[in-house]
Design an enzyme around this catalytic site. Structure first.
Site, mmCIF file in Angstrom:
data_model
loop_
_atom_site.group_PDB
_atom_site.id
_atom_site.type_symbol
_atom_site.label_atom_id
_atom_site.label_comp_id
_atom_site.label_asym_id
_atom_site.label_seq_id
_atom_site.Cartn_x
_atom_site.Cartn_y
_atom_site.Cartn_z
ATOM 1 N N TYR A 152 0.837 -1.220 0.000
ATOM 2 C CA TYR A 152 0.000 0.000 0.000
ATOM 3 C C TYR A 152 0.870 1.267 0.000
ATOM 4 O O TYR A 152 0.627 2.197 -0.759
ATOM 5 C CB TYR A 152 -0.901 -0.047 1.230
ATOM 6 C CG TYR A 152 -1.872 1.096 1.379
ATOM 7 C CD1 TYR A 152 -3.011 1.176 0.584
ATOM 8 C CD2 TYR A 152 -1.664 2.096 2.332
ATOM 9 C CE1 TYR A 152 -3.918 2.217 0.737
ATOM 10 C CE2 TYR A 152 -2.559 3.134 2.490
ATOM 11 C CZ TYR A 152 -3.690 3.197 1.690
ATOM 12 O OH TYR A 152 -4.587 4.237 1.849
ATOM 13 N N SER A 155 2.415 1.841 -3.334
ATOM 14 C CA SER A 155 1.432 2.342 -4.312
ATOM 15 C C SER A 155 1.150 3.824 -4.082
ATOM 16 O O SER A 155 1.027 4.597 -5.030
ATOM 17 C CB SER A 155 0.138 1.530 -4.248
ATOM 18 O OG SER A 155 -0.623 1.826 -3.076
ATOM 19 N N LYS A 156 1.057 4.227 -2.808
ATOM 20 C CA LYS A 156 0.683 5.618 -2.513
ATOM 21 C C LYS A 156 1.851 6.578 -2.741
ATOM 22 O O LYS A 156 1.657 7.723 -3.167
ATOM 23 C CB LYS A 156 0.146 5.719 -1.082
ATOM 24 C CG LYS A 156 -1.190 4.991 -0.883
ATOM 25 C CD LYS A 156 -2.286 5.572 -1.765
ATOM 26 C CE LYS A 156 -3.663 5.018 -1.461
ATOM 27 N NZ LYS A 156 -4.710 5.617 -2.282
HETATM 28 P P1 NAP Z 1 -13.378 2.844 1.415
HETATM 29 O O1 NAP Z 1 -14.539 3.376 2.190
HETATM 30 O O2 NAP Z 1 -12.932 1.438 1.597
HETATM 31 O O3 NAP Z 1 -13.633 3.141 -0.124
HETATM 32 C C1 NAP Z 1 -12.809 2.630 -1.137
HETATM 33 C C2 NAP Z 1 -13.423 2.945 -2.477
HETATM 34 O O4 NAP Z 1 -12.584 2.399 -3.511
HETATM 35 C C3 NAP Z 1 -14.811 2.320 -2.641
HETATM 36 O O5 NAP Z 1 -15.672 3.239 -3.249
HETATM 37 C C4 NAP Z 1 -14.546 1.154 -3.578
HETATM 38 O O6 NAP Z 1 -15.645 0.892 -4.425
HETATM 39 C C5 NAP Z 1 -13.408 1.699 -4.430
HETATM 40 N N1 NAP Z 1 -12.712 0.585 -5.058
HETATM 41 C C6 NAP Z 1 -11.955 -0.364 -4.468
HETATM 42 N N2 NAP Z 1 -11.559 -1.260 -5.378
HETATM 43 C C7 NAP Z 1 -12.086 -0.881 -6.570
HETATM 44 C C8 NAP Z 1 -12.055 -1.410 -7.882
HETATM 45 N N3 NAP Z 1 -11.385 -2.524 -8.190
HETATM 46 N N4 NAP Z 1 -12.715 -0.744 -8.856
HETATM 47 C C9 NAP Z 1 -13.402 0.384 -8.575
HETATM 48 N N5 NAP Z 1 -13.485 0.922 -7.355
HETATM 49 C C10 NAP Z 1 -12.832 0.301 -6.366
HETATM 50 O O7 NAP Z 1 -12.068 3.703 1.700
HETATM 51 P P2 NAP Z 1 -11.856 5.248 1.984
HETATM 52 O O8 NAP Z 1 -11.310 5.353 3.352
HETATM 53 O O9 NAP Z 1 -13.032 6.061 1.591
HETATM 54 O O10 NAP Z 1 -10.625 5.514 0.995
HETATM 55 C C11 NAP Z 1 -10.696 6.340 -0.160
HETATM 56 C C12 NAP Z 1 -9.257 6.635 -0.600
HETATM 57 O O11 NAP Z 1 -8.558 7.321 0.449
HETATM 58 C C13 NAP Z 1 -8.423 5.374 -0.892
HETATM 59 O O12 NAP Z 1 -7.607 5.601 -2.015
HETATM 60 C C14 NAP Z 1 -7.567 5.232 0.353
HETATM 61 O O13 NAP Z 1 -6.369 4.545 0.086
HETATM 62 C C15 NAP Z 1 -7.333 6.683 0.710
HETATM 63 N N6 NAP Z 1 -6.972 6.893 2.111
HETATM 64 C C16 NAP Z 1 -7.836 6.564 3.109
HETATM 65 C C17 NAP Z 1 -7.440 6.779 4.425
HETATM 66 C C18 NAP Z 1 -8.340 6.465 5.596
HETATM 67 O O14 NAP Z 1 -7.868 6.599 6.722
HETATM 68 N N7 NAP Z 1 -9.575 6.087 5.401
HETATM 69 C C19 NAP Z 1 -6.186 7.319 4.712
HETATM 70 C C20 NAP Z 1 -5.342 7.628 3.666
HETATM 71 C C21 NAP Z 1 -5.745 7.421 2.359
HETATM 72 P P3 NAP Z 1 -16.647 -0.373 -4.178
HETATM 73 O O15 NAP Z 1 -16.812 -0.481 -2.679
HETATM 74 O O16 NAP Z 1 -17.879 0.056 -4.892
HETATM 75 O O17 NAP Z 1 -15.957 -1.535 -4.767
#
Ligand code: NAP
Length: 245
Positions: A152, A155-156
């Site tokens: 991860y 990738s980031k």
């Molecule tokens: P989340 O609630 O798990 O949402 C992830 C999203 O990615 C979902 O909408 C999911 O869509 C989509 N996704 C995953 N695999 C996919 C695929 N193969 N094709 C299309 N869509 C896909 O996570 P989140 O916390 O909102 O994270 C959003 C972004 O922020 C991510 O890039 C994550 O790495 C980044 N981020 C999050 C945090 C945190 O603390 N939450 C911190 C740093 C960075 P479906 O569910 O419809 O498949």
């Protein structure tokens, strides 16, 4: 009037926690939104909340279909593309000696390769407009590293370096490519962390709380608007002060 009004914007990962908040803020700015993800029920729920948004189910792991997806999404939006928020992402955590090749590849494929291809085909559309904004969602751990997240974090960090290269290539074409690095944000992704570990994380955050999805959405609104026209290849940290780049 908001500079985002009527702008054609694709949001990936719209069905997730941060994606939901991004759609909601863009909706309030009266942007023309296409929300995508793999779970149609979640996208339909978004549509019932924000009536005139468009939704398109798409698995971004289908690399060979990303060009077609960008074409379809742009057509749905009315034929041009002003902005894309590449927010979809996954984790598959494991200590390095236990991490198998599939766990490594899947995270790199979805988080980095799909983001690259989304950028590539979006830029092709934006070159026609002679303008555009690309916002790629990275992570604080892409800067710091993290136990169990070699895939991860790679990738980031890759998203950040790639975005810098793209911004150097296309800044003169009036296309801004920037990143947001969220800290620990309260969503399904961080719900997987056990309470004890969560408390340890919060102890390291000067703001003394996890972030909210809206904290990230606010930075998206800024980077998507004309307020950020002279910002390119940059990363905005939204992490309550836990890491200062
Ligand atoms: P989340 O609630 O798990 O949402 C992830 C999203 O990615 C979902 O909408 C999911 O869509 C989509 N996704 C995953 N695999 C996919 C695929 N193969 N094709 C299309 N869509 C896909 O996570 P989140 O916390 O909102 O994270 C959003 C972004 O922020 C991510 O890039 C994550 O790495 C980044 N981020 C999050 C945090 C945190 O603390 N939450 C911190 C740093 C960075 P479906 O569910 O419809 O498949």
């Amino acid at each position: 009037m908001s500079s985002l009004k009527n702008k054609n914007i694709i949001v990936t990962g719209a069905s997730g926690g941060i994606g939901n908040a991004i759609v909601e803020k863009l909706y309030k700015e009266e942007a023309n939104i296409l929300a995508t993800g793999t779970k149609i029920e979640k996208l339909e729920k978004l549509k019932s909340k924000f009536d005139n948004i468009k939704i398109l189910k798409f698995d971004i792991l289908q690399h060979e279909k990303i060009e077609e997806f960008i074409n379809n999404a742009t057509n749905e939006l009315g034929g041009s593309l002003d902005c894309i928020v590449n927010n979809a992402g996954i984790t598959k955590d494991n200590l390095t000696i236990r991490m198998n090749l599939d766990e490594w590849k899947k995270v790199i494929d979805i988080n980095l390769t799909s983001t690259f291809l989304m950028c590539k085909y979006s830029i092709k559309k934006m070159l026609k407009n002679k303008a555009g904004k690309i916002i790629n969602i990275s992570s604080v751990v892409g800067h710091t590293g993290n136990v169990g997240q070699a895939n991860y974090t790679a990738s980031k960090a890759g998203i950040i370096a790639m975005s810098k290269s793209l911004s150097i290539e296309y800044a003169k074409k009036n296309i801004n490519i920037n990143c947001i690095s969220p800290g620990f944000i309260s969503t399904a992704m961080t719900d997987q962390i056990d309470e004890k570990h969560k408390e340890a994380i919060i102890a390291k955050i000067p703001s003394n709380r996890l972030g909210r999805p809206e904290d990230i959405a606010n930075a998206v609104i800024f980077l998507g608007s004309d307020q950020s026209d002279y910002i390119n290849g940059e990363t905005i940290h939204v992490n309550g002060g836990m890491y200062m780049g």
